[in-house]
Design an enzyme around this catalytic site. Structure first.
Site, PDB file in Angstrom:
ATOM      1  N   GLU A  56       0.879  -1.477  -0.001  1.00  0.00           N
ATOM      2  CA  GLU A  56      -0.061   0.070   0.091  1.00  0.00           C
ATOM      3  C   GLU A  56       0.832   1.143  -0.019  1.00  0.00           C
ATOM      4  OE1 GLU A  56      -1.974  -2.811   2.809  1.00  0.00           O
ATOM      5  OE2 GLU A  56      -0.144  -2.632   1.981  1.00  0.00           O
ATOM      6  N   CYS A  90      -0.649   0.214   7.890  1.00  0.00           N
ATOM      7  CA  CYS A  90      -0.889   0.815   6.692  1.00  0.00           C
ATOM      8  C   CYS A  90      -2.300   1.636   6.576  1.00  0.00           C
ATOM      9  CB  CYS A  90      -0.936  -0.226   5.540  1.00  0.00           C
ATOM     10  SG  CYS A  90       0.519  -1.050   5.073  1.00  0.00           S
ATOM     11  N   ALA A 160      10.422 -37.774  -6.467  1.00  0.00           N
ATOM     12  CA  ALA A 160      10.268 -38.662  -7.762  1.00  0.00           C
ATOM     13  C   ALA A 160      10.370 -39.843  -7.789  1.00  0.00           C
ATOM     14  CB  ALA A 160      11.608 -38.075  -8.606  1.00  0.00           C
ATOM     15  N   TRP A 181      19.156 -40.604 -10.050  1.00  0.00           N
ATOM     16  CA  TRP A 181      18.242 -39.770 -10.598  1.00  0.00           C
ATOM     17  C   TRP A 181      17.147 -40.501 -11.452  1.00  0.00           C
ATOM     18  CZ3 TRP A 181      18.522 -35.176  -8.715  1.00  0.00           C
ATOM     19  CH2 TRP A 181      19.780 -34.706  -8.395  1.00  0.00           C
ATOM     20  N   THR A 207      18.244 -39.920   3.558  1.00  0.00           N
ATOM     21  CA  THR A 207      18.587 -39.198   2.441  1.00  0.00           C
ATOM     22  C   THR A 207      20.006 -38.826   2.355  1.00  0.00           C
ATOM     23  OG1 THR A 207      16.308 -38.819   1.934  1.00  0.00           O
ATOM     24  CG2 THR A 207      17.577 -37.215   1.101  1.00  0.00           C
ATOM     25  N   GLU A 302      11.844 -33.087   1.134  1.00  0.00           N
ATOM     26  CA  GLU A 302      12.385 -34.052  -0.100  1.00  0.00           C
ATOM     27  C   GLU A 302      12.687 -35.304   0.057  1.00  0.00           C
ATOM     28  OE1 GLU A 302      15.023 -32.074  -2.782  1.00  0.00           O
ATOM     29  OE2 GLU A 302      13.768 -29.849  -2.591  1.00  0.00           O
ATOM     30  N   SER A 310       5.806 -40.456   7.252  1.00  0.00           N
ATOM     31  CA  SER A 310       5.429 -40.270   9.059  1.00  0.00           C
ATOM     32  C   SER A 310       4.449 -39.054   8.860  1.00  0.00           C
ATOM     33  CB  SER A 310       6.758 -40.034   9.713  1.00  0.00           C
ATOM     34  OG  SER A 310       7.437 -38.915   9.305  1.00  0.00           O
TER      35      SER A 310
END
Length: 363
Positions: A56, A90, A160, A181, A207, A302, A310
């Site tokens: 604003e 504002c 993926a 990959w 991971t 990821e 979980s």
């Protein structure tokens, strides 16, 4: 042209402007504003960065001829704030500017506002119209709304998987530590863009042990997220990328003697904070509470499968993004199973991207 159509055109511009703040304004919402005189935009702006001027103020200050403000309408994608934070309210600026009409998309769910901004403006004699493109306004700031309404961050799960439903291959004992990959280069670049849009990124122990990810945005121009690692026993090698001290990192460790003893070894590494929790009681709600108190309004998980499952089991997710490649593994780590509503589908070269929403997300 009837007023309702004009309102949608100008509010659409507000939402378009607001989107430019993605990845830069959290924990604030993305907000855009335009000043309209005689059905023409004479000023506009958006909230560019947390702690900087709100939309604003930017829009009003951009108007060259301030004498036109008293005859103008201010369109804003979220209810104007009515409290002191990093910047003044504002609502005060709007009143001082002389603007007599304000059109709002959605009311602010922040308990410090929640309709007070609209009420203050109306009491000052300003006409306020709310609910214009409200659905679109809430969709844009869905992270902000979940954070304030459900008192937890907005949670995105991403992975993926192969055509036969695996997210990782069978790992041999002597296999190099590196990703296997499934997604293509285009999908990986998009993933880095996603990282720049969220405040934090989370991964589990396996991971890191298998892939040694950096969890940064090197394939995209943007702000790197806070790294969050689940390392109950604090058993991951200190040489892991997530422990290189290059980015702020939170590490959730167990209250076991092994983890507590290993903490000493990490004391000299910058940007790392250890948080002790009882993994036996389930870490999902504790993590959400901890991140909520730190004003983290969204994070993306990821991997790996155990951590993602979980959160799915506790129904603690809002969005799932799944890349499907063309490979067949035959065996390996099964992709998570869930129930959700398909929100969108995109073809990403050789990959397909499915996005799901959780319409019954847990509080």
């Amino acid at each position: 042209m009837e007023q309702q159509k004009l309102d949608r055109i100008f509010m659409g511009r507000c939402l378009e402007l607001a989107q430019k703040g993605m990845g830069h304004v959290a924990p604030n919402p993305m907000v855009g504003a335009v000043v309209v005189y005689n059905n023409t935009i004479i000023g506009e702006g958006f909230h560019k960065e947390y702690g900087h001027e709100h939309a604003e103020r930017v829009a009003i200050n951009s108007v060259t001829d301030k004498s036109l403000l008293s005859q103008s309408t201010l369109y804003v994608s979220l209810e104007p704030c009515s409290h002191f934070g990093k910047t003044p309210p504002c609502t005060d600026l709007i009143k001082e500017s002389g603007i007599k009409k304000v059109v709002v998309s959605a009311k602010d769910p922040n308990p410090k506002v929640q309709g007070r901004g609209i009420e203050i403006l109306r009491k000052s004699g300003c006409e306020v119209v709310s609910g214009v493109m409200e659905k679109e306004g809430k969709e844009l700031n869905r992270r902000f709304f979940v954070y304030h309404i459900k008192k937890r961050p907005y949670i995105i799960l991403k992975w993926a998987q192969t055509l036969d439903g695996f997210i990782d291959a069978v790992r041999e004992p002597n296999q190099p530590i590196a990703p296997v990959w499934i997604s293509n280069e285009l999908a990986r670049t998009l993933t880095h863009r996603w990282r720049s849009e969220e405040q934090a990124i989370m991964v589990g122990t396996n991971t890191v042990a298998n892939d040694n990810p950096r969890l940064d945005v090197r394939l995209w121009s943007g702000r790197a997220p806070l790294r969050i690692v689940m390392d109950r026993l604090l058993r991951l090698p200190m040489e892991s990328h997530v422990y290189d001290g290059s980015l702020p990192s939170l590490v959730f460790i167990g209250n076991n003697s092994s983890a507590q003893a290993n903490k000493v070894n990490f004391a000299s590494i910058p940007n790392i904070e250890m948080i002790t929790t009882d993994f036996a009681k389930g870490i999902e709600t504790h993590v959400c509470k901890e991140l909520y108190e730190r004003e983290i309004i969204s994070f993306i998980i990821e991997g790996g499968a155990k951590l993602i499952n979980s959160f799915i089991k506790r129904n603690l997710w809002d969005e799932i993004r799944v890349f499907v490649g063309n490979d067949f593994f035959g065996d390996g780590v099964k992709a998570p199973s869930f129930q959700g509503t398909l929100h969108s589908f995109d073809q990403m070269g050789t990959n397909k991207l499915f996005t799901y929403r959780n319409l019954v997300a847990s509080s």
